[in-house]
Design a protein around this motif. Structure first.
Motif, PDB file in Angstrom:
ATOM      1  N   VAL A   5     -58.707 -21.363  -6.766  1.00  0.00           N
ATOM      2  CA  VAL A   5     -58.799 -22.410  -7.820  1.00  0.00           C
ATOM      3  C   VAL A   5     -57.768 -21.906  -8.936  1.00  0.00           C
ATOM      4  CG1 VAL A   5     -60.367 -23.610  -9.656  1.00  0.00           C
ATOM      5  CG2 VAL A   5     -61.425 -22.972  -7.246  1.00  0.00           C
ATOM      6  N   ASP A   6     -56.873 -22.819  -9.269  1.00  0.00           N
ATOM      7  CA  ASP A   6     -56.052 -22.655 -10.481  1.00  0.00           C
ATOM      8  C   ASP A   6     -56.824 -22.618 -11.766  1.00  0.00           C
ATOM      9  OD1 ASP A   6     -53.822 -22.418 -12.177  1.00  0.00           O
ATOM     10  OD2 ASP A   6     -54.358 -24.721 -12.330  1.00  0.00           O
ATOM     11  N   TRP A  52     -72.139 -24.747  -6.339  1.00  0.00           N
ATOM     12  CA  TRP A  52     -72.238 -25.133  -4.838  1.00  0.00           C
ATOM     13  C   TRP A  52     -71.497 -24.580  -3.863  1.00  0.00           C
ATOM     14  CZ3 TRP A  52     -67.880 -26.721  -2.038  1.00  0.00           C
ATOM     15  CH2 TRP A  52     -68.269 -27.406  -1.018  1.00  0.00           C
ATOM     16  N   ALA A  53     -70.190 -23.949  -4.107  1.00  0.00           N
ATOM     17  CA  ALA A  53     -69.383 -23.099  -3.349  1.00  0.00           C
ATOM     18  C   ALA A  53     -70.189 -21.750  -3.033  1.00  0.00           C
ATOM     19  CB  ALA A  53     -68.048 -22.832  -4.039  1.00  0.00           C
ATOM     20  N   ASN A  54     -70.646 -21.085  -4.004  1.00  0.00           N
ATOM     21  CA  ASN A  54     -71.477 -20.164  -3.528  1.00  0.00           C
ATOM     22  C   ASN A  54     -72.551 -20.214  -2.629  1.00  0.00           C
ATOM     23  OD1 ASN A  54     -70.582 -17.105  -5.097  1.00  0.00           O
ATOM     24  ND2 ASN A  54     -70.065 -18.979  -6.642  1.00  0.00           N
ATOM     25  N   GLU A  55     -73.382 -21.097  -3.105  1.00  0.00           N
ATOM     26  CA  GLU A  55     -74.575 -21.374  -2.093  1.00  0.00           C
ATOM     27  C   GLU A  55     -74.149 -21.880  -0.996  1.00  0.00           C
ATOM     28  OE1 GLU A  55     -76.735 -24.340  -4.641  1.00  0.00           O
ATOM     29  OE2 GLU A  55     -77.478 -22.767  -6.058  1.00  0.00           O
ATOM     30  N   ALA A  56     -73.076 -22.603  -0.728  1.00  0.00           N
ATOM     31  CA  ALA A  56     -72.429 -22.841   0.590  1.00  0.00           C
ATOM     32  C   ALA A  56     -71.860 -21.870   1.531  1.00  0.00           C
ATOM     33  CB  ALA A  56     -71.635 -23.964   0.587  1.00  0.00           C
ATOM     34  N   GLY A  57     -71.868 -20.590   0.664  1.00  0.00           N
ATOM     35  CA  GLY A  57     -71.233 -19.520   1.470  1.00  0.00           C
ATOM     36  C   GLY A  57     -69.845 -19.518   1.598  1.00  0.00           C
ATOM     37  N   HIS A  58     -69.166 -20.169   0.640  1.00  0.00           N
ATOM     38  CA  HIS A  58     -67.865 -19.956   0.589  1.00  0.00           C
ATOM     39  C   HIS A  58     -67.192 -18.857  -0.221  1.00  0.00           C
ATOM     40  CE1 HIS A  58     -67.509 -23.870   2.342  1.00  0.00           C
ATOM     41  NE2 HIS A  58     -67.913 -24.395   1.361  1.00  0.00           N
ATOM     42  N   LEU A  59     -66.158 -18.264  -0.183  1.00  0.00           N
ATOM     43  CA  LEU A  59     -65.498 -17.282  -0.918  1.00  0.00           C
ATOM     44  C   LEU A  59     -64.837 -18.090  -1.980  1.00  0.00           C
ATOM     45  CD1 LEU A  59     -64.009 -14.104   1.540  1.00  0.00           C
ATOM     46  CD2 LEU A  59     -66.059 -14.304   0.007  1.00  0.00           C
ATOM     47  N   LEU A  60     -65.030 -17.462  -3.179  1.00  0.00           N
ATOM     48  CA  LEU A  60     -64.320 -18.195  -4.343  1.00  0.00           C
ATOM     49  C   LEU A  60     -63.364 -17.171  -4.972  1.00  0.00           C
ATOM     50  CD1 LEU A  60     -66.984 -20.103  -6.382  1.00  0.00           C
ATOM     51  CD2 LEU A  60     -64.990 -21.048  -5.518  1.00  0.00           C
ATOM     52  N   THR A  61     -61.961 -17.798  -5.396  1.00  0.00           N
ATOM     53  CA  THR A  61     -60.997 -16.741  -6.133  1.00  0.00           C
ATOM     54  C   THR A  61     -60.496 -17.691  -7.014  1.00  0.00           C
ATOM     55  OG1 THR A  61     -59.188 -15.230  -5.823  1.00  0.00           O
ATOM     56  CG2 THR A  61     -59.142 -17.081  -4.301  1.00  0.00           C
ATOM     57  N   THR A  62     -59.843 -17.255  -8.032  1.00  0.00           N
ATOM     58  CA  THR A  62     -59.045 -17.738  -8.911  1.00  0.00           C
ATOM     59  C   THR A  62     -57.594 -17.547  -8.295  1.00  0.00           C
ATOM     60  OG1 THR A  62     -58.470 -15.658 -10.331  1.00  0.00           O
ATOM     61  CG2 THR A  62     -60.159 -17.208 -10.994  1.00  0.00           C
ATOM     62  N   LEU A  63     -56.527 -18.347  -8.750  1.00  0.00           N
ATOM     63  CA  LEU A  63     -55.112 -18.136  -8.064  1.00  0.00           C
ATOM     64  C   LEU A  63     -54.395 -18.611  -9.356  1.00  0.00           C
ATOM     65  CD1 LEU A  63     -53.605 -17.358  -5.701  1.00  0.00           C
ATOM     66  CD2 LEU A  63     -53.562 -19.843  -4.919  1.00  0.00           C
ATOM     67  N   TYR A  83     -69.217 -16.126 -10.663  1.00  0.00           N
ATOM     68  CA  TYR A  83     -69.154 -16.992  -9.580  1.00  0.00           C
ATOM     69  C   TYR A  83     -68.044 -16.683  -8.731  1.00  0.00           C
ATOM     70  CZ  TYR A  83     -72.144 -20.215 -12.087  1.00  0.00           C
ATOM     71  OH  TYR A  83     -73.309 -20.801 -12.599  1.00  0.00           O
ATOM     72  N   PHE A  84     -66.964 -16.047  -9.285  1.00  0.00           N
ATOM     73  CA  PHE A  84     -65.681 -15.700  -8.398  1.00  0.00           C
ATOM     74  C   PHE A  84     -66.055 -14.334  -7.662  1.00  0.00           C
ATOM     75  CE2 PHE A  84     -64.181 -18.816 -11.375  1.00  0.00           C
ATOM     76  CZ  PHE A  84     -63.505 -19.672 -10.792  1.00  0.00           C
ATOM     77  N   HIS A  85     -65.617 -14.382  -6.406  1.00  0.00           N
ATOM     78  CA  HIS A  85     -65.688 -13.106  -5.701  1.00  0.00           C
ATOM     79  C   HIS A  85     -64.455 -12.401  -5.787  1.00  0.00           C
ATOM     80  CE1 HIS A  85     -68.226 -15.898  -3.369  1.00  0.00           C
ATOM     81  NE2 HIS A  85     -68.929 -14.780  -3.192  1.00  0.00           N
ATOM     82  N   TYR A  86     -63.345 -12.958  -6.062  1.00  0.00           N
ATOM     83  CA  TYR A  86     -62.300 -12.357  -6.455  1.00  0.00           C
ATOM     84  C   TYR A  86     -61.560 -13.024  -7.525  1.00  0.00           C
ATOM     85  CZ  TYR A  86     -62.620 -10.253  -1.682  1.00  0.00           C
ATOM     86  OH  TYR A  86     -63.440  -9.421  -0.839  1.00  0.00           O
ATOM     87  N   ILE A 122     -56.986 -25.447  -5.108  1.00  0.00           N
ATOM     88  CA  ILE A 122     -57.228 -26.390  -5.859  1.00  0.00           C
ATOM     89  C   ILE A 122     -56.393 -26.199  -7.172  1.00  0.00           C
ATOM     90  CG2 ILE A 122     -58.837 -27.879  -7.187  1.00  0.00           C
ATOM     91  CD1 ILE A 122     -61.098 -26.603  -5.442  1.00  0.00           C
ATOM     92  N   ASP A 123     -55.333 -27.168  -7.652  1.00  0.00           N
ATOM     93  CA  ASP A 123     -54.670 -27.011  -8.800  1.00  0.00           C
ATOM     94  C   ASP A 123     -54.140 -28.274  -9.283  1.00  0.00           C
ATOM     95  OD1 ASP A 123     -52.257 -26.075 -10.479  1.00  0.00           O
ATOM     96  OD2 ASP A 123     -51.862 -24.479  -9.095  1.00  0.00           O
ATOM     97  N   ASP A 124     -53.904 -28.439 -10.639  1.00  0.00           N
ATOM     98  CA  ASP A 124     -53.489 -29.522 -11.281  1.00  0.00           C
ATOM     99  C   ASP A 124     -51.902 -29.850 -11.050  1.00  0.00           C
ATOM    100  OD1 ASP A 124     -52.548 -29.088 -14.553  1.00  0.00           O
ATOM    101  OD2 ASP A 124     -52.969 -27.384 -13.114  1.00  0.00           O
ATOM    102  N   ARG A 125     -51.267 -29.058 -10.464  1.00  0.00           N
ATOM    103  CA  ARG A 125     -49.843 -29.044 -10.296  1.00  0.00           C
ATOM    104  C   ARG A 125     -49.592 -28.700  -8.760  1.00  0.00           C
ATOM    105  NH1 ARG A 125     -46.322 -26.133 -14.892  1.00  0.00           N
ATOM    106  NH2 ARG A 125     -47.378 -24.286 -13.777  1.00  0.00           N
ATOM    107  N   ASP A 126     -48.511 -29.282  -8.145  1.00  0.00           N
ATOM    108  CA  ASP A 126     -48.236 -28.918  -6.698  1.00  0.00           C
ATOM    109  C   ASP A 126     -46.989 -27.967  -6.623  1.00  0.00           C
ATOM    110  OD1 ASP A 126     -46.113 -30.765  -7.271  1.00  0.00           O
ATOM    111  OD2 ASP A 126     -46.611 -32.148  -5.759  1.00  0.00           O
ATOM    112  N   ILE A 127     -46.445 -27.435  -7.852  1.00  0.00           N
ATOM    113  CA  ILE A 127     -45.096 -26.694  -7.985  1.00  0.00           C
ATOM    114  C   ILE A 127     -45.186 -25.439  -7.053  1.00  0.00           C
ATOM    115  CG2 ILE A 127     -44.453 -27.455  -9.971  1.00  0.00           C
ATOM    116  CD1 ILE A 127     -45.329 -24.977 -11.502  1.00  0.00           C
ATOM    117  N   HIS A 128     -46.323 -24.848  -6.682  1.00  0.00           N
ATOM    118  CA  HIS A 128     -46.533 -23.554  -6.145  1.00  0.00           C
ATOM    119  C   HIS A 128     -46.772 -23.986  -4.260  1.00  0.00           C
ATOM    120  CE1 HIS A 128     -46.734 -21.669  -9.693  1.00  0.00           C
ATOM    121  NE2 HIS A 128     -47.613 -22.396 -10.093  1.00  0.00           N
TER     122      HIS A 128
END
Length: 160
Positions: A5-6, A52-63, A83-86, A122-128
């Motif tokens: 997530v950005d 929700w993401a944590n409870e669903a077992g997803h790994l979360l990171t900022t980017l 909430y973030f794993h990384y 997930i990002d608000d811009r697609d430049i990357h």
């Protein structure tokens, strides 16, 4: 699944948190201010999504292309850092390199090799996005503000 997530313009409404002056202080549940009283608003339902993401077992990171210390202080002040794993937050625009480094780290630490199709970005811009697609592979991109308007919409999109 890894959810990357950005921050700027996505998790919060400010376009460049690195330009602000910590320390931050909490104004409301969804608002912080820096030492010069510049306010930053957390997007509605971010906490619900992260929970929700944590409870669903997803790994979360900022980017995020930011100064790590400033962005981390904002995350802590909003009380969403745990909430973030990384935290992939670096002061350069090469999110593909940040993501590559993170994938190697996850593989080393957890013994899990995450394939590109198991990544939601997930990002608000697609430049990357082009660099990520070329150097990481076909990740699933959710354009915040275009594909979704609210974090509550994301679980329905990425759940099987």
């Amino acid at each position: 699944m890894l959810i990357a997530v950005d921050l700027d313009g996505t998790v919060w409404d400010h376009p460049d948190i690195s330009s602000l002056y910590p320390p931050f202080r909490r104004v409301t549940q969804l608002k912080i201010a820096d030492s010069r009283s510049t306010e930053v608003n957390l997007r509605p339902h971010v906490r619900d999504f992260l929970r929700w993401a944590n409870e669903a077992g997803h790994l979360l990171t900022t980017l995020s292309w930011n100064d790590h210390d400033v962005a981390y202080q904002a995350l802590r002040t909003f009380e969403i850092d745990t909430y973030f794993h990384y935290l992939a937050i670096e002061p350069h625009p090469r999110k593909d390199k940040m993501l590559y480094k993170l994938l190697r780290q996850i593989e080393q630490e957890r013994g899990v090799k995450i394939r590109p199709e198991e990544i939601v970005y997930i990002d608000d811009r697609d430049i990357h996005l082009i660099e990520i697609l070329e150097n990481i592979g076909k990740v699933r991109f959710i354009h915040f503000g275009k594909d979704v308007q609210c974090f509550l919409e994301i679980p329905r999109i990425i759940s099987p």
